[in-house]
Design a protein around this motif. Structure first.
Motif, short mmCIF file in Angstrom:
data_model
loop_
_atom_site.label_atom_id
_atom_site.label_comp_id
_atom_site.label_asym_id
_atom_site.label_seq_id
_atom_site.Cartn_x
_atom_site.Cartn_y
_atom_site.Cartn_z
N SER A 21 0.88 -1.11 0.01
CA SER A 21 -0.01 0.28 -0.11
C SER A 21 0.94 1.33 0.05
O SER A 21 1.99 1.31 0.09
CB SER A 21 -0.99 0.03 1.26
N ARG A 22 0.25 2.49 -0.20
CA ARG A 22 1.01 3.65 -0.15
C ARG A 22 1.46 3.98 1.11
O ARG A 22 3.02 4.38 1.28
CB ARG A 22 0.19 4.67 -0.87
N GLU B 159 2.42 1.74 3.39
CA GLU B 159 3.65 1.05 3.52
C GLU B 159 4.82 1.35 2.88
O GLU B 159 5.86 1.30 3.39
CB GLU B 159 3.34 -0.62 3.10
#
Length: 402
Positions: free
Chosen positions: A111-112, A114
């Motif tokens: 994800s962004r 992460e």
């Protein structure tokens, strides 16, 4: 081609997926840093050697040489070995990546949030300042001793005497790393680790466990999941702490004196050809197992574990390519002496280097170990510098037994 950039003021992204690389560049720039992208391992290595970056985001599957090889070559060079590396890969192999010395490993798809976490781990919020270390220790005397040790190397630190105090300080400001004693008055150290992992703001916090207590198998497994390193409280723990802090809090290393060298390892020892060697640790004390494993893996070794003599023999039969054995003398089921004699009866292992480890500082103990079949002998607590020197010695040249 990479733009000319001053050393340390950019992040290097070694990634052949153009879309992923673009996302990372955007996040790096939002952090106030420059980004350089290479789509191959060789070009990434050349860039890192020419202008060492603040940190590296490294994919494993690359078109020329893979990320594992890139990591190994980074660690082999004085110029690049202290650069923090965070793996980002579709390959689920975090244990291998961390064993090679990476500060983190994230599996794709990510994800962004992460991806932002990776960038933040390599580019701390307090850009340009030395990272502070939080020492979580209930003994004020021991805490001050660690703070003073770090201060002697120009590393700022403060202490917390309980889990509650530590969490409060972590909420107030960012820290580069936590040095954690497991015996806390209000919440066990493992409980604090779970809270750090559960907090979105603290999930990426680097933790070095500094403990003198015995560990169960369950606790050891938890530490493998939560902490980056464990340092046993013994005569050499100060040097080991400094080594681990330099490894995981990279920008402390950028501010060290020009002639600074870790007291734990000389240049010759750090350059010893341990990379890729397979070592069996036969030991029933989980603290010692974790400490030795972390030390050897940080030097690029592949480490296998046996908790008693019988398991050691089984591991050798299953892995006859083992290069060296570290064997405790006092183990359950089959002790080290009996295991040594059994191993030497197998013609395949007649010349295998075996270093005995014993807490018995008694007259004649070394001779007894050698007589049973050991190549060499070390008394506990094991000094990290001496251990690495002996391992390197027995891996690089043939040494007559006795």
């Amino acid at each position: 081609d990479a733009l000319p950039i001053s050393t340390g003021d950019y992040l290097l992204i070694i990634e052949d997926d153009a879309v992923m690389a673009e996302q990372l560049v955007e996040l790096v720039r939002a952090r106030g840093l420059r980004a350089v992208v290479t789509n191959g391992g060789r070009s990434g290595l050349e860039q890192a050697r020419r202008q060492p970056p603040r940190g590296i985001i490294l994919d494993v599957k690359l078109p020329d040489i893979d990320g594992w090889t890139v990591m190994e070559r980074l660690k082999q060079s004085d110029v690049t070995r202290s650069i923090p590396v965070h793996f980002l890969s579709a390959l689920d192999a975090s244990r291998h990546g961390l064993a090679l010395g990476a500060i983190g490993y994230l599996t794709k798809p990510a994800s962004r949030a992460e991806l932002r976490g990776i960038v933040e781990s390599l580019a701390p919020k307090r850009h340009g300042e030395a990272a502070e270390i939080l020492v979580v220790e209930d003994s004020r005397v021991e805490a001050q001793s660690v703070v003073d040790l770090l201060a002697s190397q120009g590393i700022r630190a403060e202490s917390a005497a309980s889990a509650g105090e530590a969490l409060a300080k972590l909420e107030q400001k960012p820290f580069g790393c936590v040095i954690l004693d497991l015996g806390l008055p209000d919440l066990d150290g493992l409980g604090l680790l779970e809270k750090l992992r559960a907090s979105p703001e603290l999930v990426g916090m680097r933790v070095i466990v500094h403990t003198g207590r015995s560990l169960t198998k369950r606790e050891t497994r938890q530490l493998e999941d939560y902490a980056q390193a464990i340092v046993l409280k013994d005569g050499s723990s100060g040097a080991r702490l400094l080594e681990e802090v330099r490894l995981f809090v990279h920008h402390v290393g950028e501010r060290k004196p020009e002639r600074y060298e870790s007291p734990a390892f000389s240049a010759a020892e750090r350059d010893a050809p341990l990379l890729g060697k397979k070592i069996l640790v036969a030991e029933d004390d989980m603290r010692t197992v974790y400490s030795l494993s972390a030390l050897l893996r940080s030097r690029g070794c592949d480490v296998l574990i046996a908790e008693n003599g019988l398991e050691a023999i089984e591991q050798l039969r299953a892995h006859p390519d083992i290069d060296l054995v570290l064997m405790d003398v006092m183990m359950p089921e089959m002790d080290g002496y009996e295991a040594l004699r059994a191993v030497r009866r197998d013609a395949r292992f007649e010349r295998l280097p075996i270093v005995s480890l014993t807490a018995k500082a008694m007259m004649g103990e070394r001779e007894r170990c050698i007589e049973a079949g050991a190549t060499d002998y070390l008394a506990k607590p094991v000094d990290s510098r001496t251990l690495l020197a002996k391992v390197a010695q027995h891996l690089t040249r043939e040494v007559p037994r006795g």
